[in-house]
Design a protein around this motif. Structure first.
Motif, PDB file in Angstrom:
ATOM      1  N   PRO A  83       0.672  -1.164   0.250  1.00  0.00           N
ATOM      2  CA  PRO A  83      -0.339  -0.209   0.155  1.00  0.00           C
ATOM      3  C   PRO A  83       0.468   1.186  -0.257  1.00  0.00           C
ATOM      4  CG  PRO A  83      -0.767  -0.971   1.910  1.00  0.00           C
ATOM      5  CD  PRO A  83       0.095  -1.829   1.059  1.00  0.00           C
ATOM      6  N   LYS A  84       0.472   2.276  -0.341  1.00  0.00           N
ATOM      7  CA  LYS A  84       1.585   3.401  -0.094  1.00  0.00           C
ATOM      8  C   LYS A  84       1.202   4.151   1.369  1.00  0.00           C
ATOM      9  CE  LYS A  84       0.974   4.240  -4.779  1.00  0.00           C
ATOM     10  NZ  LYS A  84       2.095   3.843  -5.727  1.00  0.00           N
ATOM     11  N   ALA A  85       2.119   4.796   1.223  1.00  0.00           N
ATOM     12  CA  ALA A  85       2.926   5.133   2.373  1.00  0.00           C
ATOM     13  C   ALA A  85       1.469   6.288   3.088  1.00  0.00           C
ATOM     14  CB  ALA A  85       4.340   6.387   2.346  1.00  0.00           C
ATOM     15  N   TYR A  86       1.084   6.989   2.774  1.00  0.00           N
ATOM     16  CA  TYR A  86       0.214   7.735   3.755  1.00  0.00           C
ATOM     17  C   TYR A  86      -1.304   8.106   2.650  1.00  0.00           C
ATOM     18  CZ  TYR A  86       1.491  11.128   0.086  1.00  0.00           C
ATOM     19  OH  TYR A  86       2.242  12.095  -0.963  1.00  0.00           O
ATOM     20  N   PHE A  87      -2.017   8.415   3.572  1.00  0.00           N
ATOM     21  CA  PHE A  87      -3.462   9.285   2.983  1.00  0.00           C
ATOM     22  C   PHE A  87      -3.874  10.349   1.662  1.00  0.00           C
ATOM     23  CE2 PHE A  87      -7.530  11.253   3.653  1.00  0.00           C
ATOM     24  CZ  PHE A  87      -8.448  10.321   3.192  1.00  0.00           C
ATOM     25  N   ASN A  88      -5.068   9.509   1.172  1.00  0.00           N
ATOM     26  CA  ASN A  88      -5.145  10.409  -0.727  1.00  0.00           C
ATOM     27  C   ASN A  88      -3.623  10.654  -0.988  1.00  0.00           C
ATOM     28  OD1 ASN A  88      -7.058  11.101  -1.282  1.00  0.00           O
ATOM     29  ND2 ASN A  88      -6.593  12.942   0.428  1.00  0.00           N
ATOM     30  N   GLU A  89      -2.465   9.442  -0.599  1.00  0.00           N
ATOM     31  CA  GLU A  89      -1.616   9.584  -1.459  1.00  0.00           C
ATOM     32  C   GLU A  89      -2.693   8.703  -2.991  1.00  0.00           C
ATOM     33  OE1 GLU A  89       3.316   7.806  -2.566  1.00  0.00           O
ATOM     34  OE2 GLU A  89       1.982   7.546  -0.122  1.00  0.00           O
ATOM     35  N   MET A  90      -2.954   7.593  -2.595  1.00  0.00           N
ATOM     36  CA  MET A  90      -3.389   6.992  -4.394  1.00  0.00           C
ATOM     37  C   MET A  90      -4.784   6.882  -3.672  1.00  0.00           C
ATOM     38  SD  MET A  90      -1.569   4.509  -6.834  1.00  0.00           S
ATOM     39  CE  MET A  90      -2.787   3.090  -6.268  1.00  0.00           C
ATOM     40  N   VAL A  91      -5.877   7.001  -4.948  1.00  0.00           N
ATOM     41  CA  VAL A  91      -7.551   6.894  -4.547  1.00  0.00           C
ATOM     42  C   VAL A  91      -7.519   6.026  -5.767  1.00  0.00           C
ATOM     43  CG1 VAL A  91      -7.772   8.328  -2.956  1.00  0.00           C
ATOM     44  CG2 VAL A  91      -8.264   8.346  -4.934  1.00  0.00           C
ATOM     45  N   GLN A  92      -7.994   4.723  -5.087  1.00  0.00           N
ATOM     46  CA  GLN A  92      -8.763   4.265  -6.191  1.00  0.00           C
ATOM     47  C   GLN A  92     -10.557   3.205  -6.478  1.00  0.00           C
ATOM     48  OE1 GLN A  92      -8.130  -0.513  -5.849  1.00  0.00           O
ATOM     49  NE2 GLN A  92      -5.696  -0.026  -5.317  1.00  0.00           N
ATOM     50  N   ILE A  93     -10.625   4.047  -7.690  1.00  0.00           N
ATOM     51  CA  ILE A  93     -12.564   4.098  -8.223  1.00  0.00           C
ATOM     52  C   ILE A  93     -13.340   3.019  -9.003  1.00  0.00           C
ATOM     53  CG2 ILE A  93     -11.654   5.282 -10.428  1.00  0.00           C
ATOM     54  CD1 ILE A  93     -14.561   7.533  -9.518  1.00  0.00           C
ATOM     55  N   ASP A  94     -14.463   2.988  -8.802  1.00  0.00           N
ATOM     56  CA  ASP A  94     -14.910   1.513  -9.298  1.00  0.00           C
ATOM     57  C   ASP A  94     -15.889   1.970  -9.167  1.00  0.00           C
ATOM     58  OD1 ASP A  94     -14.509  -0.440 -11.444  1.00  0.00           O
ATOM     59  OD2 ASP A  94     -14.655  -1.459  -9.889  1.00  0.00           O
ATOM     60  N   GLY A  95     -17.302   1.177 -10.204  1.00  0.00           N
ATOM     61  CA  GLY A  95     -18.488   0.897  -9.879  1.00  0.00           C
ATOM     62  C   GLY A  95     -19.047  -0.458  -9.697  1.00  0.00           C
ATOM     63  N   THR A  96     -20.051  -1.002  -9.688  1.00  0.00           N
ATOM     64  CA  THR A  96     -20.060  -2.023  -9.156  1.00  0.00           C
ATOM     65  C   THR A  96     -22.059  -2.178  -9.610  1.00  0.00           C
ATOM     66  OG1 THR A  96     -20.030  -4.309  -8.419  1.00  0.00           O
ATOM     67  CG2 THR A  96     -19.578  -2.582  -6.690  1.00  0.00           C
ATOM     68  N   PHE A  97     -21.755  -3.160  -9.676  1.00  0.00           N
ATOM     69  CA  PHE A  97     -23.542  -3.273 -10.252  1.00  0.00           C
ATOM     70  C   PHE A  97     -24.604  -4.268  -8.767  1.00  0.00           C
ATOM     71  CE2 PHE A  97     -22.102  -0.807 -14.033  1.00  0.00           C
ATOM     72  CZ  PHE A  97     -23.910  -0.208 -14.072  1.00  0.00           C
ATOM     73  N   GLY A  98     -25.421  -4.308  -9.212  1.00  0.00           N
ATOM     74  CA  GLY A  98     -25.941  -5.093  -8.400  1.00  0.00           C
ATOM     75  C   GLY A  98     -27.418  -4.575  -7.732  1.00  0.00           C
ATOM     76  N   TYR A  99     -28.391  -5.254  -7.252  1.00  0.00           N
ATOM     77  CA  TYR A  99     -29.709  -5.362  -7.233  1.00  0.00           C
ATOM     78  C   TYR A  99     -30.372  -4.678  -5.068  1.00  0.00           C
ATOM     79  CZ  TYR A  99     -30.227  -8.039 -11.587  1.00  0.00           C
ATOM     80  OH  TYR A  99     -30.465  -8.366 -12.358  1.00  0.00           O
ATOM     81  N   PHE A 100     -29.148  -3.817  -5.322  1.00  0.00           N
ATOM     82  CA  PHE A 100     -28.935  -3.065  -4.164  1.00  0.00           C
ATOM     83  C   PHE A 100     -30.972  -2.562  -3.504  1.00  0.00           C
ATOM     84  CE2 PHE A 100     -25.219  -2.375  -5.811  1.00  0.00           C
ATOM     85  CZ  PHE A 100     -24.210  -3.031  -4.842  1.00  0.00           C
ATOM     86  N   LEU A 101     -31.831  -2.105  -3.861  1.00  0.00           N
ATOM     87  CA  LEU A 101     -33.081  -1.863  -4.157  1.00  0.00           C
ATOM     88  C   LEU A 101     -34.325  -3.196  -3.618  1.00  0.00           C
ATOM     89  CD1 LEU A 101     -32.908   1.462  -5.137  1.00  0.00           C
ATOM     90  CD2 LEU A 101     -32.706   0.760  -3.047  1.00  0.00           C
ATOM     91  N   GLY A 102     -33.737  -4.461  -3.915  1.00  0.00           N
ATOM     92  CA  GLY A 102     -34.120  -5.556  -3.903  1.00  0.00           C
ATOM     93  C   GLY A 102     -35.254  -5.266  -4.727  1.00  0.00           C
TER      94      GLY A 102
END
Length: 249
Positions: A83-102
């Motif tokens: 992992p990176k050494a300190y907070f906010n040095e790198m963030v990862q972004i992604d989207g995932t699909f699902g039936y969240f509301l049922g």
């Protein structure tokens, strides 16, 4: 040499009536959600005011055959990246699909995770698009500040797929690749945009997806949320699901 407390019940054991209440709640109110033991104890603490240890609950439920040991498959081994050494040095972004509301309709959970600490932020949207990605990045910057770099996959939201020629203005600015709208915002904010070539490369955000799609979906169902606005308030409010997740993991 035999101790005087041998074969006697512990003074710290949970009262039999509370134990029976925990078992009855699992058989009635919480059975359909299939919570794991840690998550079930967390729900008991939040919604019922009952404090219990997961090890005790597991022993009681397995003794009554209400739960069974989980079968674990072979884990695929991948190369681990430090992992990176300190907070906010790198963030990862992604989207995932699902039936969240049922309701039988797929929704997209847009998700940001800090590489160093695992701190996450998520919003529920209709699609993984420029608008939802920029909204999530805006919320992150307001709360935590502008990250030094951002790590994403090669989705068309983040990277221009077609090989269009650069304009004269873009060439004069020193660009080598055509930028998406998301990429232009990252450039204007001074964020270094890095692209992954596999899901395993951004494993921290991929693994956090599982928590939202397991714990998150079950709690949304338990609280009977039906709209995207209710779910986003549930995720982002002070002391809400995301805060608890960041504190727990």
């Amino acid at each position: 040499l035999r101790h005087g407390l041998c074969s006697k019940p512990s003074n710290h054991q949970i009262a039999p009536d509370i134990k029976q209440t925990i078992i009855d709640l699992y058989k009635s109110k919480y059975k359909i959600f299939e919570f794991n033991y840690d998550h079930y104890c967390e729900m008991l603490s939040i919604h019922e005011g009952i404090i219990a240890k997961p090890d005790c609950v597991r022993k009681w439920l397995r003794a009554l055959k209400l739960t069974l040991p989980r079968k674990r498959g072979t884990k695929k081994i991948t190369v681990w990246r430090e992992p990176k050494a300190y907070f906010n040095e790198m963030v990862q972004i992604d989207g995932t699909f699902g039936y969240f509301l049922g309701n039988g309709k797929l929704q997209c959970l847009m998700h940001l995770v800090d590489d160093a600490t695992g701190t996450s932020m998520a919003i529920l949207c209709d699609a993984e698009c420029t608008q939802s990605a920029l909204l999530l990045l805006y919320k992150w910057c307001v709360k935590y500040g502008i990250p030094k770099s951002i790590y994403s996959d090669r989705h068309s939201t983040y990277k221009v797929i077609d090989r269009k020629h650069l304009t004269v203005e873009e060439e004069l600015e020193g660009q080598e690749l055509k930028l998406s709208e998301f990429g232009k915002v990252c450039r204007n904010l001074g964020i270094n945009h890095i692209f992954a070539y596999s899901p395993q490369a951004k494993g921290r955000v991929e693994n956090k997806h599982k928590l939202y799609k397991d714990r998150g979906v079950k709690e949304i169902k338990l609280l009977n949320y039906k709209t995207m606005e209710e779910v986003n308030h549930f995720l982002s409010k002070e002391g809400g699901f995301t805060d608890r997740l960041n504190l727990r993991f």
